[in-house]
Scaffold this active site. Structure first.
Site, PDB file in Angstrom:
ATOM      1  N   PHE A  43       0.837  -1.196   0.000  1.00 60.72           N
ATOM      2  CA  PHE A  43       0.000   0.000   0.000  1.00 60.72           C
ATOM      3  C   PHE A  43       0.874   1.250   0.000  1.00 60.72           C
ATOM      4  CE2 PHE A  43      -2.470   3.290   2.186  1.00 60.72           C
ATOM      5  CZ  PHE A  43      -3.723   3.163   1.613  1.00 60.72           C
ATOM      6  N   GLY A  44       0.419   2.300  -0.660  1.00 61.48           N
ATOM      7  CA  GLY A  44       1.099   3.582  -0.562  1.00 61.48           C
ATOM      8  C   GLY A  44       1.703   4.101  -1.840  1.00 61.48           C
ATOM      9  N   GLY A  45       1.619   3.357  -2.935  1.00 60.75           N
ATOM     10  CA  GLY A  45       2.066   3.865  -4.218  1.00 60.75           C
ATOM     11  C   GLY A  45       3.540   3.663  -4.500  1.00 60.75           C
ATOM     12  N   THR A  46       3.924   4.006  -5.724  1.00 59.31           N
ATOM     13  CA  THR A  46       5.286   3.781  -6.209  1.00 59.31           C
ATOM     14  C   THR A  46       6.301   4.669  -5.510  1.00 59.31           C
ATOM     15  OG1 THR A  46       4.493   3.072  -8.383  1.00 59.31           O
ATOM     16  CG2 THR A  46       6.763   3.864  -8.259  1.00 59.31           C
ATOM     17  N   CYS A  47       6.010   5.957  -5.378  1.00 54.10           N
ATOM     18  CA  CYS A  47       6.998   6.900  -4.841  1.00 54.10           C
ATOM     19  C   CYS A  47       7.494   6.462  -3.472  1.00 54.10           C
ATOM     20  CB  CYS A  47       6.394   8.300  -4.758  1.00 54.10           C
ATOM     21  SG  CYS A  47       7.466   9.511  -3.951  1.00 54.10           S
ATOM     22  N   HIS A 459      27.144  36.018  -1.432  1.00 53.08           N
ATOM     23  CA  HIS A 459      28.496  35.607  -1.832  1.00 53.08           C
ATOM     24  C   HIS A 459      29.183  34.995  -0.617  1.00 53.08           C
ATOM     25  CE1 HIS A 459      32.392  35.758  -3.835  1.00 53.08           C
ATOM     26  NE2 HIS A 459      32.887  36.207  -2.694  1.00 53.08           N
TER      27      HIS A 459
END
Length: 474
Positions: A43-47, A459
């Site tokens: 559960f929770g998707g690819t990412c 800078h």
């Protein structure tokens, strides 16, 4: 046929779409259907599970492992004395896996989700706004809904190369959970996943061979950036470009890959192989055609600028799509944005918002990092407009000089008259962070002249790279 269960809203997936439920939807019945991702259908998707999050955790580890190679010129002597792969892997997934499990438990059991039903399984259209769900535990259910939101994602592609599927190659779904690091690895592909995993595994001591069909890696990037990254990776690992793979076999010793270049056969061998040749939307698993949904040639669900699904070129009322399933970009930040757009539009149909009003940036966490937004020089010149182009080397700014960086640069493309920023392309340390200055300018309508002359640039910090490039074009 049994009567289907009816809901106000049906959500398909558990990636970005998992952010859709919320307190302002209290009282509406919601069903969330998720088949999960990867071999274990988590559960929770690819990412979260297989993509952005674990890969960046591996990248950070790889960056640390790679520092000894750079230390000598700074008067330091560092050694990488060992790589404990199980410890690396288990530290990463020991943090991720509880999030995935906790997210599922929250959706299933928490009182916040009293009006939400979570079904684990594969949803398939059997008609417009009618779905059959083959449940992971066995059996099936049919449901209907007034509103259907599709966020079913994508999956890795295994190209139709003789013997490749039978060789049981690794993909991004499996490579990060290896039981042990292979001594050598072939990577088939030259895009984002390929160059990121090449950096990770080469830094951890794997002998990596990257096999590219084209002459350059990361061809989606500006040609100058792509050429520079090709040069750098060619010095770090074995890079086989312009090689058309014809066959792959798993042998007693590992993997044998055969390819063709300029009419001659090339044979490569390694212990394992990773296929990273792209991803395809999961529209076929949804049976999208049964609902009359329009599909692009690559399988994407077609949507209008409001993320409404199209059928025969017309809006299919009440059906929406987002993320990898419908977007050509396949980027998590795009999926998150589209989810917010869809959510707003479902809740406020009288005030529809478009999803395509901002330039889409991309970041690649290889070594060095690569990032871009907008169009490249070639595209800008082909449009017929007069442009100015600036290239600023990291080595020309104080902090880049301190780092002794001799390879990184920023390239800006602006309109010659207005100094509107048309595109920005970076390769080098922290490129994915530095480019945000330009993403913000392009998204809010600020020109190169505006941002170069109306603020101080610290800078000797790294943003001077952007300042100095801007000063060239105003």
């Amino acid at each position: 046929m049994s009567t289907p269960t009816h809901y106000d809203i049906a959500l398909i997936g558990s990636g970005s779409i998992n952010s859709f439920p919320g307190p302002d939807l209290a009282g509406r019945t919601i069903v969330q259907i998720d088949r999960g991702v990867g071999p274990d259908h988590v559960f929770g998707g690819t990412c979260l599970n297989l993509g952005c999050i674990p890969t960046k955790m591996f990248v950070h580890t790889a960056n640390l492992a790679a520092t000894p190679a750079e230390s000598a010129r700074f008067g330091l002597s560092e050694r990488l004395e060992g790589v404990d792969w199980p410890a690396i892997r288990d530290r990463i997934f020991g943090r991720i896996d509880p999030i995935s499990a906790g997210g599922e438990a929250y959706r299933r059991d928490h009182e916040d989700n009293a009006d939400l039903t979570l079904l684990r399984g594969t949803a398939t259209f059997v008609g417009p706004k009618r779905l059959r769900v083959e449940l992971a535990g066995g059996g099936s259910e049919e449901i209907t809904a007034d509103t259907v939101v599709l966020g079913a994602g994508s999956r890795p592609v295994i190209p139709a190369i003789d013997g490749l599927a039978e060789a049981a190659p690794h993909t991004s779904d499996t490579i990060m959970r290896l039981g042990a690091l292979p001594a050598s690895l072939l990577i088939l592909g030259s895009g984002v996943v390929a160059v990121e995993m090449a950096h990770v595994l080469a830094s951890l001591g794997v002998e990596v061979t990257l096999v590219a069909r084209s002459g350059r890696v990361l061809r989606a990037a500006d040609p100058d950036v792509s050429a520079r990254l090709t040069e750098i990776l060619g010095e770090r690992l074995r890079l086989e470009t312009e090689l058309a793979t014809t066959a792959v076999r798993r042998t007693a010793d590992g993997i044998e890959l055969r390819g063709e270049r300029d009419g001659a056969e090339v044979v490569l061998r390694a212990e394992e192989i990773l296929v990273a040749t792209g991803r395809r939307p999961n529209s076929d698993l949804l049976g999208a055609e049964a609902a009359g949904i329009d599909l692009a040639d690559d399988g994407r669900v077609m949507v209008d600028p409001y993320q409404r699904v199209l059928s025969g070129g017309e809006v299919l009322e009440g059906v929406w799509a987002l993320g990898d399933l419908s977007s050509p970009h396949q980027l998590k930040h795009v999926a998150n944005h589209e989810q917010r757009i869809v959510r707003h539009n479902v809740l406020h149909p009288e005030d529809l918002r478009r999803s395509d009003t901002m330039p889409v940036p991309a970041g690649v966490f290889t070594h060095p990092q690569v990032a871009w937004v907008g169009i490249d020089e070639e595209t800008a010149r082909a449009s017929g407009r007069a442009v100015r182009v600036a290239t600023q080397e990291y080595a020309s700014i104080a902090y880049g000089w301190a780092m002794e960086d001799t390879t990184g640069f920023a390239k800006l493309v602006v309109d010659a008259e207005t100094t509107e920023i048309l595109g920005a392309h970076l390769i080098g340390p922290e490129a994915t962070t530095l480019i945000q200055i330009l993403i913000q300018a392009m998204s809010t309508g600020q020109t190169a002249r505006d941002i170069a002359t109306t603020q101080y640039w610290i800078h000797p910090a790294m943003p001077e790279l952007i300042e100095n490039a801007l000063l060239q074009v105003i």
